[in-house]
Design an enzyme around this catalytic site. Sequence first.
Site, PDB file in Angstrom:
ATOM      1  CB  THR A 124      -9.420 -24.695  39.881  1.00  0.00           C
ATOM      2  OG1 THR A 124      -8.038 -24.376  39.995  1.00  0.00           O
ATOM      3  CG2 THR A 124      -9.596 -25.578  38.749  1.00  0.00           C
ATOM      4  CG  ASP A 177      -5.808 -27.085  38.875  1.00  0.00           C
ATOM      5  OD1 ASP A 177      -6.573 -26.335  39.686  1.00  0.00           O
ATOM      6  OD2 ASP A 177      -5.480 -28.183  39.207  1.00  0.00           O
ATOM      7  NE  ARG A 178      -2.605 -17.931  41.011  1.00  0.00           N
ATOM      8  CZ  ARG A 178      -2.547 -17.992  42.333  1.00  0.00           C
ATOM      9  NH1 ARG A 178      -3.091 -18.899  42.973  1.00  0.00           N
ATOM     10  NH2 ARG A 178      -1.875 -17.018  42.642  1.00  0.00           N
ATOM     11  CE  LYS A 179      -6.434 -27.663  43.329  1.00  0.00           C
ATOM     12  NZ  LYS A 179      -5.664 -27.997  42.084  1.00  0.00           N
ATOM     13  CG  PHE A 180      -7.907 -17.336  41.525  1.00  0.00           C
ATOM     14  CD1 PHE A 180      -6.938 -16.805  41.362  1.00  0.00           C
ATOM     15  CD2 PHE A 180      -8.314 -18.113  40.223  1.00  0.00           C
ATOM     16  CE1 PHE A 180      -6.209 -16.292  40.197  1.00  0.00           C
ATOM     17  CE2 PHE A 180      -7.845 -17.806  38.815  1.00  0.00           C
ATOM     18  CZ  PHE A 180      -6.706 -16.707  39.058  1.00  0.00           C
TER      19      PHE A 180
END
Length: 475
Positions: free
Chosen positions: A334, A305-308
């Site tokens: 993500t 869940d890195r949310k680049f």
Amino acid sequence: MANFNEDVSNLVLRLYEIEAVKFGNFKMKIGANSPVYFDLRVIVSHPSIMKKISDLLYDFSIRNIKCDHLCGVPYTALPIASIISANNEIPMLIRRKETKDYGTKKLIEGQFKEGDKCIIIEDVITSGSSVLETAKDLRAHGLEVTDAVVLLNRQQGGEQILSEGNIKVKSLFTMTELIRILVKAGKIEPTIEKMVEEYLKSSQFHSSDLKKPNERLITSFESRQHMASNPVAKNLFKLMCEKRTNLCVAADLTSSSKILDLFVKVAPYICIFKTHIDIVEDYTDEFINKLTSLAKEQNVVLMEDRKFGDIGNTVALQYTSGIYKIANWADLVTVHASPGPGVIKGIKNNMANRERGIFLVIEMSSEGNLLTSQYREAAMKMVLDESETVAGIVCQSRDVLSSPGIIQLTPGVQLNASKDGLGQNYNSPEDVVIKRGADIAVVGRGIIVSEDPAKEAKIYRDKLWEAYEKRISNK
């Protein structure tokens, strides 16, 4: 205006002569029966009539509306739109009724850019449903749609319904005007005029009549497996059916040993194990190798869940490099849509032929988040454009996503709906699946801080799967 009215009257009489206007008892697309039917498909055999219709539509309305494109509703209005486009040098777009499963797989054919204005051309409107469906797809691709030009308005509520959808309708003639022209010319009896008048009073449609069930919400995971374009999404649908689970556990822990311990306990009950790898204080390659090995053994998909959320080049480096080398082990990551399509390309171009996928963040569960409806629409366009790379979306609303090949992941789930002190809103398992449309629900603290994570995971798994089975039964 006199010449225009005369031209319209002559056109109506010609349509009657070629039996494009028929009287009897006919079932319509919307499901109702009508004493009059317009079979305008026959006009393709009458070029002079097609040309007249096209000229009148342009002179009557299109000439005075600023637009960049025309789009005919499939299929009867397509030749009309084509003639108007060619005669007046207005670029045309084609909206397919279904996406191709080969070639470019486009739903909207033609060259356009976001923000271009498109006028919809239609032959007849009854409820306006076909125009609405066309407008929805055009808008999903970034086009502005505010006007529809039609040959005939049946006066059954379509104009009002379209107005509610922010579409203004202009028609060459209405049902009432058509009937009066035919009565005046002696083509039909005045009694038919009275019959049609009574029919119109009793056969009005409203926007509530057009609400259809979201097919994604009532289609089984087993069927949706074959509708997915992304390989991880296909695999995920399959394992969800095999393990009878739509539970994702969020391993928001800072110790690698605790993460591995949690995984072993919950793996039989989950489909996705979600990490925040940058909070792990004792990260090592040995740890991640052990986690990936366990995931393969237990048939669990790993999501980072890195949310680049940076430019494509920076995201590519964050994905492939540094100490975590996320591309090497995470099946899913993500990504925020805010940087635009480049953020997806930064991931896509570095998948290196591995089965990988992206979950695009469309909405968040935190109170006061800044993700607006305009953001959602633009982000969903990115999803549609990159369906082979995007496995799913992260969102909170059931109607954001209709495509059954894309997966909705919804965080913020606890057995008892609540709110924490940091603005995080929680939903019950049944609410998140049925009311919010989650395909997969994310549970974090509800499991990881419990005395028995395995027992708690099983409870969540059972309740979420029960809610899913209830949803697809459409009860």
